[in-house]
Design an enzyme around this catalytic site. Sequence first.
Site, PDB file in Angstrom:
ATOM      1  N   HIS A   1       3.071   8.903  -6.889  1.00 49.22           N
ATOM      2  CA  HIS A   1       3.975  10.063  -6.945  1.00 49.22           C
ATOM      3  C   HIS A   1       4.737  10.081  -8.259  1.00 49.22           C
ATOM      4  O   HIS A   1       4.832  11.098  -8.937  1.00 49.22           O
ATOM      5  CB  HIS A   1       4.940   9.992  -5.754  1.00 49.22           C
ATOM      6  CG  HIS A   1       5.749  11.233  -5.567  1.00 49.22           C
ATOM      7  ND1 HIS A   1       6.918  11.254  -4.848  1.00 49.22           N
ATOM      8  CD2 HIS A   1       5.558  12.501  -6.018  1.00 49.22           C
ATOM      9  CE1 HIS A   1       7.414  12.481  -4.873  1.00 49.22           C
ATOM     10  NE2 HIS A   1       6.617  13.255  -5.563  1.00 49.22           N
TER      11      HIS A   1
ATOM     12  N   HIS B   1       1.567   4.496  -2.975  1.00 47.10           N
ATOM     13  CA  HIS B   1       1.710   5.961  -2.938  1.00 47.10           C
ATOM     14  C   HIS B   1       2.954   6.407  -3.722  1.00 47.10           C
ATOM     15  O   HIS B   1       2.925   7.440  -4.386  1.00 47.10           O
ATOM     16  CB  HIS B   1       1.817   6.457  -1.490  1.00 47.10           C
ATOM     17  CG  HIS B   1       0.524   6.344  -0.725  1.00 47.10           C
ATOM     18  ND1 HIS B   1      -0.662   6.855  -1.188  1.00 47.10           N
ATOM     19  CD2 HIS B   1       0.237   5.761   0.478  1.00 47.10           C
ATOM     20  CE1 HIS B   1      -1.628   6.603  -0.297  1.00 47.10           C
ATOM     21  NE2 HIS B   1      -1.102   5.934   0.706  1.00 47.10           N
TER      22      HIS B   1
ATOM     23  N   HIS C   1       0.839  -1.207   0.000  1.00 48.11           N
ATOM     24  CA  HIS C   1       0.000   0.000   0.000  1.00 48.11           C
ATOM     25  C   HIS C   1       0.877   1.261   0.000  1.00 48.11           C
ATOM     26  O   HIS C   1       0.633   2.186  -0.783  1.00 48.11           O
ATOM     27  CB  HIS C   1      -0.934   0.007   1.213  1.00 48.11           C
ATOM     28  CG  HIS C   1      -1.665   1.301   1.407  1.00 48.11           C
ATOM     29  ND1 HIS C   1      -2.913   1.541   0.880  1.00 48.11           N
ATOM     30  CD2 HIS C   1      -1.304   2.457   2.032  1.00 48.11           C
ATOM     31  CE1 HIS C   1      -3.287   2.772   1.182  1.00 48.11           C
ATOM     32  NE2 HIS C   1      -2.330   3.352   1.890  1.00 48.11           N
ATOM     33  N   GLU C   2       1.893   1.292   0.854  1.00 44.93           N
ATOM     34  CA  GLU C   2       2.769   2.483   0.912  1.00 44.93           C
ATOM     35  C   GLU C   2       3.509   2.666  -0.422  1.00 44.93           C
ATOM     36  O   GLU C   2       3.706   3.792  -0.876  1.00 44.93           O
ATOM     37  CB  GLU C   2       3.752   2.388   2.083  1.00 44.93           C
ATOM     38  CG  GLU C   2       3.104   2.314   3.467  1.00 44.93           C
ATOM     39  CD  GLU C   2       2.020   3.358   3.722  1.00 44.93           C
ATOM     40  OE1 GLU C   2       2.057   4.433   3.089  1.00 44.93           O
ATOM     41  OE2 GLU C   2       1.121   3.088   4.533  1.00 44.93           O
TER      42      GLU C   2
HETATM   43 ZN   LIG Z   1      -2.062   5.339   2.412  1.00 45.86          ZN
END
Ligand SMILES: [Zn+2]
Length: 224
Positions: free
Chosen positions: A104, A100, A96-97
Amino acid sequence: MNANWILIIVIGIVGLLVQWKLKSVFAKYSKVMSPGGLTGAQIAQKMLNDNGIYDVQVTCIQGQLTDHYDPTKKTVNLSEDVYRSNSVAAAAVAAHECGHAVQHKEGYAPLKLRSALVPAVSISSKLSMIVIIVGLLLINTFPALFWVGIAMFAMVFLFSVVTLPVEFNASRRALAWLESSNSLSQTEVAQAKEALSWAAGTYVVAALSSLVTLLYYIGLGNRR
Ligand SMILES: [Zn+2]
């Protein structure tokens, strides 16, 4: 007691239930070890590389559920439990991280908007309550102040709304990659999905909660 108060209380209770469920689901899947054997750190590194990302570092940070992606430092920060564990929960959080980080890299618009709002929101979330209270006291002599407070809190609400697509999209990317890369089995992907869904639920509750709070404040001003 007006309808708005009842809503605030109901959302507060739902928020506590979602938090409790999130903790219990993560506790459960922290004990389900992935036979593939990759730790959260290795999962993160692999997902970054599979997405052509080589300039983001995976680091280990203190605390529990402190995992986050830092776009300014370009680091995927994983808590110790996630970094070292090869559980399904750790894989879900790590991926999940990284979702991100992929957002980006691709210039995903809601993430850009969210990052742009951060400075204004960090000030607004600290000061809006005080400005609204003082604004209510001075509403007959200086009504503009109250509405400045409302505008500040509206920023906080907008931030909670923009957070929703960012979080849902990161989880969608994570699950798609966990499945396509065969990092988790079919059953484990379903378990990761359950865990990430409850995490997303907390953001939905936060957005609803700031909406009813905003409506409550506006109602207070209108009554005066
Ligand atoms: Zn998140």
